[in-house]
Motif scaffolding. Structure first.
Motif, mmCIF file in Angstrom:
data_model
loop_
_atom_site.group_PDB
_atom_site.id
_atom_site.type_symbol
_atom_site.label_atom_id
_atom_site.label_comp_id
_atom_site.label_asym_id
_atom_site.label_seq_id
_atom_site.Cartn_x
_atom_site.Cartn_y
_atom_site.Cartn_z
ATOM 1 N N ALA A 32 -2.607 -10.566 39.322
ATOM 2 C CA ALA A 32 -3.416 -9.794 40.154
ATOM 3 C C ALA A 32 -2.745 -8.819 40.791
ATOM 4 O O ALA A 32 -1.566 -9.033 41.367
ATOM 5 C CB ALA A 32 -4.040 -10.683 41.246
ATOM 6 N N LEU A 33 -3.325 -7.405 40.861
ATOM 7 C CA LEU A 33 -2.535 -6.209 41.381
ATOM 8 C C LEU A 33 -2.152 -6.566 42.635
ATOM 9 O O LEU A 33 -1.075 -5.850 43.347
ATOM 10 C CB LEU A 33 -3.580 -5.223 41.394
ATOM 11 C CG LEU A 33 -3.626 -4.322 39.710
ATOM 12 C CD1 LEU A 33 -4.658 -3.232 39.792
ATOM 13 C CD2 LEU A 33 -1.961 -3.943 39.233
ATOM 14 N N HIS A 34 -3.017 -7.036 43.560
ATOM 15 C CA HIS A 34 -2.793 -7.200 44.965
ATOM 16 C C HIS A 34 -1.620 -8.226 45.294
ATOM 17 O O HIS A 34 -0.840 -7.886 46.299
ATOM 18 C CB HIS A 34 -3.944 -7.625 45.672
ATOM 19 C CG HIS A 34 -4.061 -9.304 45.378
ATOM 20 N ND1 HIS A 34 -4.772 -9.936 44.282
ATOM 21 C CD2 HIS A 34 -3.667 -10.408 46.221
ATOM 22 C CE1 HIS A 34 -4.919 -10.964 44.410
ATOM 23 N NE2 HIS A 34 -4.054 -11.621 45.472
ATOM 24 N N ALA A 35 -1.089 -9.115 44.206
ATOM 25 C CA ALA A 35 -0.079 -9.873 44.562
ATOM 26 C C ALA A 35 1.178 -9.044 43.955
ATOM 27 O O ALA A 35 2.201 -9.420 44.513
ATOM 28 C CB ALA A 35 -0.205 -11.143 43.601
ATOM 29 N N VAL A 36 1.091 -8.265 43.041
ATOM 30 C CA VAL A 36 2.160 -7.158 42.611
ATOM 31 C C VAL A 36 2.476 -6.210 43.714
ATOM 32 O O VAL A 36 3.670 -5.745 43.715
ATOM 33 C CB VAL A 36 1.907 -6.812 40.969
ATOM 34 C CG1 VAL A 36 3.132 -5.815 40.769
ATOM 35 C CG2 VAL A 36 1.489 -7.890 40.152
ATOM 36 N N ASP A 37 1.443 -5.692 44.092
ATOM 37 C CA ASP A 37 1.653 -4.582 45.166
ATOM 38 C C ASP A 37 2.398 -4.856 46.254
ATOM 39 O O ASP A 37 2.890 -4.005 47.080
ATOM 40 C CB ASP A 37 0.391 -3.750 45.408
ATOM 41 C CG ASP A 37 -0.240 -3.073 44.274
ATOM 42 O OD1 ASP A 37 0.845 -2.850 43.457
ATOM 43 O OD2 ASP A 37 -1.438 -2.828 44.279
ATOM 44 N N ILE A 38 2.668 -6.091 46.813
ATOM 45 C CA ILE A 38 3.356 -6.558 47.960
ATOM 46 C C ILE A 38 4.886 -6.536 47.807
ATOM 47 O O ILE A 38 5.435 -6.424 48.864
ATOM 48 C CB ILE A 38 2.870 -7.848 48.383
ATOM 49 C CG1 ILE A 38 3.364 -9.017 47.439
ATOM 50 C CG2 ILE A 38 1.341 -7.909 48.621
ATOM 51 C CD1 ILE A 38 3.346 -10.235 47.757
ATOM 52 N N THR A 39 5.306 -6.223 46.565
ATOM 53 C CA THR A 39 6.579 -6.356 46.398
ATOM 54 C C THR A 39 7.174 -5.032 46.572
ATOM 55 O O THR A 39 6.703 -4.006 46.176
ATOM 56 C CB THR A 39 7.083 -6.777 44.972
ATOM 57 O OG1 THR A 39 8.618 -6.470 44.928
ATOM 58 C CG2 THR A 39 6.304 -6.198 43.948
ATOM 59 N N PRO A 40 8.358 -4.809 47.434
ATOM 60 C CA PRO A 40 8.893 -3.407 47.505
ATOM 61 C C PRO A 40 9.988 -2.988 46.047
ATOM 62 O O PRO A 40 10.166 -1.842 46.080
ATOM 63 C CB PRO A 40 10.169 -3.492 48.534
ATOM 64 C CG PRO A 40 10.631 -5.180 48.257
ATOM 65 C CD PRO A 40 9.030 -5.834 47.983
ATOM 66 N N ALA A 92 19.296 -10.218 50.710
ATOM 67 C CA ALA A 92 19.515 -9.183 51.805
ATOM 68 C C ALA A 92 18.094 -8.599 51.896
ATOM 69 O O ALA A 92 18.085 -7.956 53.260
ATOM 70 C CB ALA A 92 20.716 -8.231 51.132
ATOM 71 N N ARG A 93 17.440 -8.121 50.969
ATOM 72 C CA ARG A 93 16.142 -7.369 51.255
ATOM 73 C C ARG A 93 15.351 -8.223 52.324
ATOM 74 O O ARG A 93 14.520 -7.756 53.014
ATOM 75 C CB ARG A 93 15.485 -7.170 49.850
ATOM 76 C CG ARG A 93 16.126 -6.167 49.039
ATOM 77 C CD ARG A 93 15.052 -5.510 48.175
ATOM 78 N NE ARG A 93 14.783 -6.501 47.122
ATOM 79 C CZ ARG A 93 15.315 -6.908 46.064
ATOM 80 N NH1 ARG A 93 16.435 -6.118 45.708
ATOM 81 N NH2 ARG A 93 14.836 -7.837 45.210
ATOM 82 N N ALA A 94 15.214 -9.517 51.892
ATOM 83 C CA ALA A 94 14.519 -10.411 52.970
ATOM 84 C C ALA A 94 14.851 -10.437 54.134
ATOM 85 O O ALA A 94 14.148 -10.514 55.062
ATOM 86 C CB ALA A 94 14.363 -11.697 52.168
ATOM 87 N N ALA A 95 16.292 -10.408 54.521
ATOM 88 C CA ALA A 95 16.869 -10.350 55.633
ATOM 89 C C ALA A 95 16.549 -9.068 56.455
ATOM 90 O O ALA A 95 16.140 -9.054 57.663
ATOM 91 C CB ALA A 95 18.371 -10.678 55.762
ATOM 92 N N GLU A 96 16.265 -7.844 55.761
ATOM 93 C CA GLU A 96 16.072 -6.571 56.334
ATOM 94 C C GLU A 96 14.516 -6.773 56.625
ATOM 95 O O GLU A 96 14.316 -5.910 57.783
ATOM 96 C CB GLU A 96 16.282 -5.599 55.403
ATOM 97 C CG GLU A 96 17.795 -5.260 54.832
ATOM 98 C CD GLU A 96 18.026 -4.189 53.916
ATOM 99 O OE1 GLU A 96 17.142 -3.735 53.480
ATOM 100 O OE2 GLU A 96 19.140 -3.985 53.706
ATOM 101 N N ALA A 97 13.898 -7.371 55.964
ATOM 102 C CA ALA A 97 12.221 -7.406 56.395
ATOM 103 C C ALA A 97 12.203 -8.341 57.490
ATOM 104 O O ALA A 97 11.062 -8.580 57.811
ATOM 105 C CB ALA A 97 11.667 -7.829 55.220
#
Length: 319
Positions: A156-164, A251-256
Motif C-alpha cells: 500500500a502506498l500510504h504505508a510506503v510513503d511514511i518512510t523518510p 540513528a534516524r529513529a533517534a532523530e525522529a
C-alpha cells in the motif's frame, strides 16, 4: 631461386606458428574443460567471505525473521549462476525453518529492464524450486509450499510513503509482496510453518542500497533478526554494509524522537558444495560454458576488492 626458397621458408614458419597456436589453444581448452579449476577460484572467494555465522548457527529453534537475498545480474531475465546459488540458499533457510520470511532485494540489473527486476526473477525461481519440492537438505523433512498468490502485489502506498528513505531518484521505495499460508509437515503430521511473506524490494541498485532499503522495509514490518544471503566473495562487504545501515536506521529513529530496538545482522554461510554445484558447470560441459563462469568468478574477485576500497572511502563499511 633464393627468393622462392625464402618464400617457402616463410610459409613454413607461418604454418609452424599456426600449428603451435592451435596446439596451445587446444591444451588450454582441454585444461579448462577437464581440470577442477573452480576450486582455485573458490579458495579466493573463501578468503573474501570473512567470519560469517555458520549455517547451523541460525537454527529452527531460534529462526531469523527474514532472509534477505541480495540481487545479482540477470541474463535474458533469468538469474545467472551466482544468483542461482543465492536463491538456493535462501530457499534452504526458508524450508528448514531457519528463516520465517524471505526478502528478495534488487532492481533492474544488467539485462533486466525489459523482463522485470532481479527481485522478481529471484522470486519466480524460488517458486520453481518449491514447486519441485527442491528444499535442498531442509533438515526437518518439511515439504515447502510456494506462496498462495501467483503475482506479487504492490505494498500500500500510504504505508510506503511514511518512510523518510527514498531511492536515488527521490521516489518512494518500490516494494511488492507475496503471502503464503501455513505449511503442513507430512512426516510429523503437524503445521511446520505459520503464514509467511515473500517481499520484493525493487529499488536497490547496489549493495549499499540493498542494505538501506531492505532494512527500512524490515523496520516497517517489525523484523529485527536479519540474515544476509549472498555469495562467499560478497559476504564480507555485505555484512559490514548491513551493520552500518542498521546503525544509521537506529540513528534516524533517534532523530525522529523514537526509541527503536536495533537489528541483529547475521550472514548465512554459503556452503562450498552448494556454491560449486550451482555456480560452476562441471568438468566436461565444454570450454565455452566453463570458461565463461570461471572468468565471471575471477572478475567478481577483482571487482569486489575495488568495491571494498570504495565502501571504506565513503564510510559505508567499517573495519
Amino acid at each position: 631461386g633464393t627468393r622462392a626458397s625464402r618464400r617457402d621458408g616463410g610459409g613454413m614458419s607461418l604454418l609452424r606458428r599456426g600449428a603451435w597456436v592451435a596446439v596451445v589453444a587446444s591444451v588450454v581448452a582441454l585444461c579448462v574443460d577437464t581440470l577442477p579449476l573452480e576450486h582455485l577460484v573458490s579458495a579466493e572467494h573463501l578468503f573474501l567471505s570473512g567470519d560469517t555465522a555458520s549455517f547451523v548457527a541460525i537454527s529452527p529453534e531460534d529462526p531469523v525473521d527474514v532472509a534477505v537475498v541480495l540481487g545479482y545480474s540477470l541474463q535474458d531475465g533469468v538469474p545467472t549462476l551466482p544468483l542461482v546459488a543465492r536463491v538456493h540458499l535462501g530457499v534452504r533457510l526458508f524450508c528448514s525453518g531457519r528463516a520465517r520470511n524471505i526478502l528478495f532485494s534488487g532492481a533492474e540489473g544488467q539485462d533486466a529492464g525489459a523482463f522485470g527486476t532481479e527481485a522478481h526473477a529471484m522470486a519466480r525461481f524460488a517458486v520453481t524450486l518449491l514447486s519441485m519440492n527442491h528444499s535442498l537438505d531442509s533438515g526437518r523433512g518439511a515439504r515447502c509450499a510456494p506462496p498462495l498468490e501467483e503475482y506479487p502485489r504492490r505494498v500500500a502506498l500510504h504505508a510506503v510513503d511514511i518512510t523518510p528513505v527514498r531511492d536515488r531518484r527521490g521516489q518512494p521505495l518500490r516494494v511488492r509482496e507475496l503471502s503464503g499460508g501455513a505449511v503442513f509437515d507430512e512426516n510429523l503430521g503437524t503445521v511446520a510453518r505459520e503464514d509467511f511473506d515473500w517481499v520484493l524490494e525493487e529499488s536497490s541498485t547496489s549493495t549499499r542500497e540493498n542494505a538501506v532499503f531492505s532494512l527500512e522495509e524490515c523496520h516497517r514490518r517489525g523484523w529485527r533478526r536479519v540474515a544476509v544471503v549472498t555469495n562467499r566473495f560478497h559476504q564480507w562487504r555485505a555484512e559490514r554494509t548491513f551493520r552500518t545501515a542498521a546503525r544509521e536506521a537506529v540513528a534516524r529513529a533517534a532523530e525522529a524522537g523514537t526509541v527503536e530496538e536495533g537489528f541483529q545482522i547475521f550472514t548465512a554461510h554459503m556452503p562450498a558444495e552448494l556454491e560449486l554445484t550451482t555456480q560452476f558447470p562441471p568438468p566436461g560441459w565444454g570450454f565455452i560454458a566453463r570458461s565463461r563462469e570461471l572468468w565471471r568468478a575471477q572478475w567478481n574477485v577483482v571487482r569486489e576488492v575495488a568495491a571494498i576500497a570504495l565502501y571504506f572511502a565513503r564510510g559505508w563499511i567499517r573495519a
